[in-house]
Design an enzyme around this catalytic site. Structure first.
Site, PDB file in Angstrom:
ATOM      1  N   ASP A  67      99.025 116.619  10.574  1.00 45.15           N
ATOM      2  CA  ASP A  67      98.431 117.041   9.102  1.00 45.15           C
ATOM      3  C   ASP A  67      98.457 118.367   9.005  1.00 45.15           C
ATOM      4  O   ASP A  67      98.808 118.945  10.136  1.00 45.15           O
ATOM      5  CB  ASP A  67      97.115 116.215   9.016  1.00 45.15           C
ATOM      6  CG  ASP A  67      96.290 116.233  10.471  1.00 45.15           C
ATOM      7  OD1 ASP A  67      96.799 117.197  11.325  1.00 45.15           O
ATOM      8  OD2 ASP A  67      95.343 115.785  10.784  1.00 45.15           O
ATOM      9  N   ASP A 136      83.445 110.719  12.390  1.00 46.63           N
ATOM     10  CA  ASP A 136      83.561 109.311  11.519  1.00 46.63           C
ATOM     11  C   ASP A 136      84.696 108.505  11.498  1.00 46.63           C
ATOM     12  O   ASP A 136      84.762 107.573  10.755  1.00 46.63           O
ATOM     13  CB  ASP A 136      83.462 109.878   9.923  1.00 46.63           C
ATOM     14  CG  ASP A 136      84.577 110.905   9.650  1.00 46.63           C
ATOM     15  OD1 ASP A 136      85.891 110.907  10.565  1.00 46.63           O
ATOM     16  OD2 ASP A 136      84.709 111.262   8.354  1.00 46.63           O
ATOM     17  N   HIS A 138      87.953 108.954  11.859  1.00 47.71           N
ATOM     18  CA  HIS A 138      89.241 109.441  11.190  1.00 47.71           C
ATOM     19  C   HIS A 138      90.037 109.563  12.386  1.00 47.71           C
ATOM     20  O   HIS A 138      89.896 110.092  13.375  1.00 47.71           O
ATOM     21  CB  HIS A 138      89.224 110.542  10.230  1.00 47.71           C
ATOM     22  CG  HIS A 138      89.058 111.891  10.763  1.00 47.71           C
ATOM     23  ND1 HIS A 138      87.922 112.461  10.369  1.00 47.71           N
ATOM     24  CD2 HIS A 138      89.582 112.531  11.765  1.00 47.71           C
ATOM     25  CE1 HIS A 138      87.822 113.588  11.000  1.00 47.71           C
ATOM     26  NE2 HIS A 138      89.103 113.685  11.959  1.00 47.71           N
ATOM     27  N   GLU A 143      90.557 109.451   6.399  1.00 45.03           N
ATOM     28  CA  GLU A 143      88.958 109.502   6.337  1.00 45.03           C
ATOM     29  C   GLU A 143      88.361 108.033   5.901  1.00 45.03           C
ATOM     30  O   GLU A 143      89.296 107.021   5.373  1.00 45.03           O
ATOM     31  CB  GLU A 143      88.387 110.485   5.201  1.00 45.03           C
ATOM     32  CG  GLU A 143      88.665 111.875   5.726  1.00 45.03           C
ATOM     33  CD  GLU A 143      87.916 112.421   6.804  1.00 45.03           C
ATOM     34  OE1 GLU A 143      87.376 111.587   7.586  1.00 45.03           O
ATOM     35  OE2 GLU A 143      87.662 113.710   6.894  1.00 45.03           O
TER      36      GLU A 143
HETATM   37  C1  F6R Z   1      93.920 116.981  13.915  1.00 45.55           C
HETATM   38  C2  F6R Z   1      93.804 115.740  13.634  1.00 45.55           C
HETATM   39  C3  F6R Z   1      92.410 115.045  13.614  1.00 45.55           C
HETATM   40  C4  F6R Z   1      91.543 115.651  14.959  1.00 45.55           C
HETATM   41  C5  F6R Z   1      90.103 114.908  14.685  1.00 45.55           C
HETATM   42  C6  F6R Z   1      89.397 115.592  15.897  1.00 45.55           C
HETATM   43  O1  F6R Z   1      95.468 117.198  13.836  1.00 45.55           O
HETATM   44  O2  F6R Z   1      94.456 114.904  13.016  1.00 45.55           O
HETATM   45  O3  F6R Z   1      92.287 113.886  13.653  1.00 45.55           O
HETATM   46  O4  F6R Z   1      92.098 114.868  16.138  1.00 45.55           O
HETATM   47  O5  F6R Z   1      89.562 115.654  13.671  1.00 45.55           O
HETATM   48  O6  F6R Z   1      89.188 117.015  16.326  1.00 45.55           O
HETATM   49  P1  F6R Z   1      88.553 117.568  17.509  1.00 45.55           P
HETATM   50  O7  F6R Z   1      89.800 116.989  18.499  1.00 45.55           O
HETATM   51  O8  F6R Z   1      88.751 119.166  17.197  1.00 45.55           O
HETATM   52  O9  F6R Z   1      87.346 117.078  17.703  1.00 45.55           O
END
Ligand code: F6R
Length: 264
Positions: A67, A136, A138, A143
């Site tokens: 992403d 949440d 995702h 989301e």
């Molecule tokens: C990042 C991504 C997100 C993160 C998620 C957890 O490329 O796709 O899904 O993996 O937001 O983020 P952290 O690891 O920073 O808690």
């Protein structure tokens, strides 16, 4: 799903990295899916160490990021292209042009998303995809409430996610972009193998929803229950909500024993 509750980040990094190293040993030209954020950092640290020790090379591999934020300038330190380069890809031997990311500055974001999706699809999907999970539920930036079969698309960050990611933007939620391009859940599900890392108590509820909850758009990561090659690497805190933790551990330990005895 294979679920492992591991003692520390170093072990999580070692086991996560070993999956990627194995894929590259089988096929040096493999396609690797990369996640940003804090969770995969121990895996990247281990991969960089192994690269420096001459145990792995990325010279023939391709990488696709999950992403990207929309609207951050190319030189913004928190654009996911810059983050992934800083924490991993520039420290190993990917060839120029081998690391791909959605273009969050494209004049036509919808078209850019479709093009990125087509590239991944043409590559046959990722041979192995690294993932984190949001508080949440995702994965990527899919989301809650979105389609469980979405393709790469223009999406919007939940308020919770912007609050969580404010730590990368000086604690100021207003600096966190509202929009993103993200691989869809359908795109992610085309990866041949998935390795998801989750650590810390704030992930416990999402982890439980992903592994033991109903498959539902309320917890997008729960779609992974339909994938036949998912490894989930957790620390104690992230595993705290799991009801069947002992069963997962017994299966994990059983496989490791058989591996040591060369049965699998
Ligand atoms: C990042 C991504 C997100 C993160 C998620 C957890 O490329 O796709 O899904 O993996 O937001 O983020 P952290 O690891 O920073 O808690």
């Amino acid at each position: 799903m294979e679920v492992a509750v591991l003692p520390d980040l170093e072990t999580i990094g070692r086991i996560g990295a070993s999956r990627i190293v194995q894929v590259l040993a089988d096929n040096p030209a493999a396609t690797i899916g990369l996640a940003t954020g804090s969770s995969p950092l121990p895996v990247y640290e281990n991969l960089v160490e192994q690269y420096r020790a001459g145990r792995v090379s990325f010279a023939a591999a391709q990488a696709y990021c999950l992403d990207e934020y929309v609207g951050l300038p190319n030189d913004h330190p928190e654009s996911y292209s810059n983050v992934i380069s800083r924490v991993f890809t520039s420290q190993v031997d990917f060839r120029p042009g081998a690391v791909h990311a959605p273009d969050g500055l494209a004049p036509d974001l919808v078209a850019a998303a479709a093009e990125y999706d087509a590239q991944i699809h043409a590559a046959g999907g990722a041979d192995i995809q690294l993932l984190g999970i949001g508080v949440d539920g995702h994965i990527g930036f899919n989301e809650p409430g979105g389609s469980l079969s979405s393709r790469t698309h223009l999406g919007f960050l939940a308020e919770q996610t912007r609050r969580d990611n404010a730590r990368f933007f000086g604690g100021d939620i207003d600096q966190v972009p509202t929009a993103c391009l993200t691989q869809g859940l359908g795109t992610i599900m085309e990866a041949h193998a998935l390795v998801l890392v989750a650590t810390g108590e704030n992930k416990a509820e999402a982890v439980r929803g992903m592994i033991e909850g109903p498959v539902s758009a309320y917890c997008p990561a729960s779609i992974l229950q339909f994938h036949n090659n998912v490894t989930v690497l957790l620390d104690e805190a992230a595993a705290a909500g799991l009801k069947m933790r002992h069963e997962y551990q017994a299966t994990w330990d059983g496989f490791r024993r058989l591996e040591q005895e060369n049965y699998v």
